[in-house]
Design a protein around this motif. Sequence first.
Motif, PDB file in Angstrom:
ATOM      1  N   UNK A 183       0.823  -1.093   0.069  1.00 14.40           N
ATOM      2  CA  UNK A 183       0.256  -0.238   0.196  1.00 14.40           C
ATOM      3  C   UNK A 183       1.045   1.533  -0.176  1.00 14.40           C
ATOM      4  N   UNK A 184       2.533   0.967  -0.114  1.00 12.16           N
ATOM      5  CA  UNK A 184       2.898   2.092  -0.091  1.00 12.16           C
ATOM      6  C   UNK A 184       4.522   2.670  -1.047  1.00 12.16           C
ATOM      7  N   UNK A 185       5.123   3.500  -1.215  1.00 13.31           N
ATOM      8  CA  UNK A 185       5.851   3.284  -2.306  1.00 13.31           C
ATOM      9  C   UNK A 185       7.860   3.130  -1.163  1.00 13.31           C
ATOM     10  N   UNK A 186       7.933   2.697  -0.099  1.00 14.80           N
ATOM     11  CA  UNK A 186       9.109   2.931   0.794  1.00 14.80           C
ATOM     12  C   UNK A 186       9.172   0.875   0.778  1.00 14.80           C
ATOM     13  N   UNK A 187      10.467   0.560   1.035  1.00 15.83           N
ATOM     14  CA  UNK A 187      10.770  -0.425   0.961  1.00 15.83           C
ATOM     15  C   UNK A 187      12.140  -0.248   1.912  1.00 15.83           C
ATOM     16  N   UNK A 188      12.378  -0.961   2.827  1.00 17.87           N
ATOM     17  CA  UNK A 188      13.292  -0.873   4.424  1.00 17.87           C
ATOM     18  C   UNK A 188      13.677  -2.286   4.082  1.00 17.87           C
ATOM     19  N   UNK A 189      15.265  -2.081   5.091  1.00 17.87           N
ATOM     20  CA  UNK A 189      15.794  -2.891   5.611  1.00 17.87           C
ATOM     21  C   UNK A 189      15.917  -2.929   6.556  1.00 17.87           C
ATOM     22  N   UNK A 190      15.694  -3.750   7.741  1.00 15.97           N
ATOM     23  CA  UNK A 190      15.860  -3.994   9.013  1.00 15.97           C
ATOM     24  C   UNK A 190      17.244  -5.071   9.577  1.00 15.97           C
ATOM     25  N   UNK A 191      18.355  -4.361   9.971  1.00 16.23           N
ATOM     26  CA  UNK A 191      19.887  -5.426  10.216  1.00 16.23           C
ATOM     27  C   UNK A 191      20.012  -4.899  11.531  1.00 16.23           C
ATOM     28  N   UNK A 192      19.844  -6.122  12.427  1.00 14.33           N
ATOM     29  CA  UNK A 192      20.515  -6.883  13.749  1.00 14.33           C
ATOM     30  C   UNK A 192      21.791  -6.602  13.752  1.00 14.33           C
ATOM     31  N   UNK A 195      13.101   4.838  -1.777  1.00 12.87           N
ATOM     32  CA  UNK A 195      11.235   5.276  -2.163  1.00 12.87           C
ATOM     33  C   UNK A 195      11.599   3.929  -3.513  1.00 12.87           C
ATOM     34  N   UNK A 196      10.354   3.530  -3.341  1.00 13.50           N
ATOM     35  CA  UNK A 196      10.628   2.110  -4.123  1.00 13.50           C
ATOM     36  C   UNK A 196       8.440   2.190  -4.816  1.00 13.50           C
ATOM     37  N   UNK A 197       8.199   1.604  -5.352  1.00  7.05           N
ATOM     38  CA  UNK A 197       7.166   1.367  -6.014  1.00  7.05           C
ATOM     39  C   UNK A 197       5.655   0.368  -5.091  1.00  7.05           C
ATOM     40  N   UNK A 198       4.496   0.634  -5.406  1.00  8.04           N
ATOM     41  CA  UNK A 198       3.099   0.083  -4.104  1.00  8.04           C
ATOM     42  C   UNK A 198       3.289  -1.166  -5.201  1.00  8.04           C
ATOM     43  N   UNK A 199       2.165  -2.290  -4.369  1.00 10.57           N
ATOM     44  CA  UNK A 199       1.912  -3.434  -4.844  1.00 10.57           C
ATOM     45  C   UNK A 199       2.320  -4.043  -4.907  1.00 10.57           C
ATOM     46  N   UNK A 200       3.082  -4.266  -4.143  1.00 13.03           N
ATOM     47  CA  UNK A 200       4.188  -6.089  -4.781  1.00 13.03           C
ATOM     48  C   UNK A 200       3.695  -6.897  -3.522  1.00 13.03           C
ATOM     49  N   UNK A 201       3.627  -7.850  -4.094  1.00 10.60           N
ATOM     50  CA  UNK A 201       2.638  -9.083  -3.319  1.00 10.60           C
ATOM     51  C   UNK A 201       3.925 -10.381  -2.652  1.00 10.60           C
ATOM     52  N   UNK A 202       4.834 -10.444  -3.806  1.00 13.76           N
ATOM     53  CA  UNK A 202       5.866 -11.664  -3.457  1.00 13.76           C
ATOM     54  C   UNK A 202       6.967 -10.778  -3.812  1.00 13.76           C
ATOM     55  N   UNK A 203       8.130 -11.229  -2.831  1.00 15.09           N
ATOM     56  CA  UNK A 203       9.126 -11.770  -3.318  1.00 15.09           C
ATOM     57  C   UNK A 203      10.841 -12.560  -3.219  1.00 15.09           C
ATOM     58  N   UNK A 204      11.356 -12.657  -4.715  1.00 16.48           N
ATOM     59  CA  UNK A 204      12.660 -13.240  -4.165  1.00 16.48           C
ATOM     60  C   UNK A 204      13.632 -13.016  -4.283  1.00 16.48           C
TER      61      UNK A 204
END
Length: 518
Positions: free
Chosen positions: A346-355, A369-378
């Motif tokens: 639902x939004x146009x951001x990509x986040x990376x969380x690293x511990x 900044x990214x694109x909305x609508x992503x349902x699957x990733x590999x």
Amino acid sequence: MSTTAASAPGMLQTGPMPRTVKILLACAALLVPVLIYSVRRHRQAQAAPTDEDVAAERLELFEAARRQAADFSKLATWDRVSGADPYVIKPVPHSKLVVGILRGANAVVVLDRSLRELERLPAPASPSALALAEDGTVFVTGELATHVARYEWRGESLVPSGEFEVGDVRAIRDIAVGPRGMLYVVEEHTGRLVLFEFAKRGGLLRRGQLKVGNGPIRLERAEGALVVDCLLDHALVIVKLDANGALAQDEPIRIAHDGPIWSFAVKPGRGGLLIAAGGVEDHPLDRTIGAFGYIDSFVYLYAVDLDRRVARREATINVSELGVVTPKALTLRTQPRVEVTVSGYGSDQLARLQWQDELSQPPDVTTTVFLPGTASVTELPEGALAFADPLLDAWILQAAEQPPRVMRAPDAAEHERDPLVRVGEALFFTTLMAPSNRSEGPLSRFTCETCHWEGYVDGRTHHTGRGDVHAVTKPLLGLFNNRPHFSRALDPDLTTVAFNEFRVAGAKSERDPWFSLA
């Protein structure tokens, strides 16, 4: 004391009032304020109609014309007008090729590493499930299919190699491949996990089944276990497997939230399994604040000990605060350190969380900044990420330090898509509906899909904030031919629905519900 008929001229004659007159006078007393209000409103509108008045009238006329022209017996269903809808994407083992399914086009496609389409083959109806065996064999099935389709490779070409009936199993939402010819499916209709084994002479033999919960939509096999996402139960169910890949006798481990879980990724680690899950805030939905409260999007980390049958929450991250809303696509790495990459449908951001060390400590966060609508990733072998995007009807490639590359997935009926359908889809599935919402305290950033998964329901019963009234979610698909709209409010038309929903969605955002979008 009453006067008589002989009373002087001009004097009021009184006496017992007939009951009919009393009722008429009471009705008049009730109607007068309403008539005065109506006249005032009419005069004000006549004198200076607002932009909202004009827009509402245009929408009412537009809706009336559409309904007059509609033949409800012949209206196309959503899956036929929503485009090609790339839904799942996965890499082919030991190859430079990628395979995906087009849910709206009933097709399985072969892509190169730039996500350019090389080949397209027919797939079972409404394909929602894709799995690849270690030798590259492809399995596809769908929620409207009664069989599993298998495809094999001849060189770099994919060819059909059989269809396998699955008996009374219907509405298959996901599939996984196991060792020794094992095949696992989850069925949304009855909430079953079903285990099949390939027979030596072809066909599938049922080897077991388990009721895992309501609305299972995702399935993944990890070392020694299957993980199932039961959307309507708001739960992840971890089912242990024996050494042969069959269902073990142990009671499943359940991770339950107060709200739906939309996605997960699982890896071996921490003495068992490490699961990253994306879902709504684990908190009762609260509408007593005059808005939708506590429905931000979150990412959770769980460490699962299969032997002790314990699932421990290690991290809780509000990703709505980072601009990532409705996380359906996420990846999980455990080496050299734990890292989650998550995008928002639902939004146009990509986040990376690293511990860096302890998972209980806040992660290092980077957003792009990214694109909305992503349902699957590999994740591809070279480290790039490939996404399936039903909203944009495209495949998306995200390489390090590069802008996202968008490859459209053509659809045979693409020329028939109404631009208004695209606009409506964006308003429904993204934060364009309430772009000024904030993630502060109970306030939340969300989309319609937060409570209406893929246009349907989320399995939640919530307090409406009005007295002791509770409500369940109603599907939004099909509202056009389902008057009155929304059983609680009884809105007479979709124009009223739209204005009411925009108003309540953006409540407490300090922005007028009537606004423009570019």
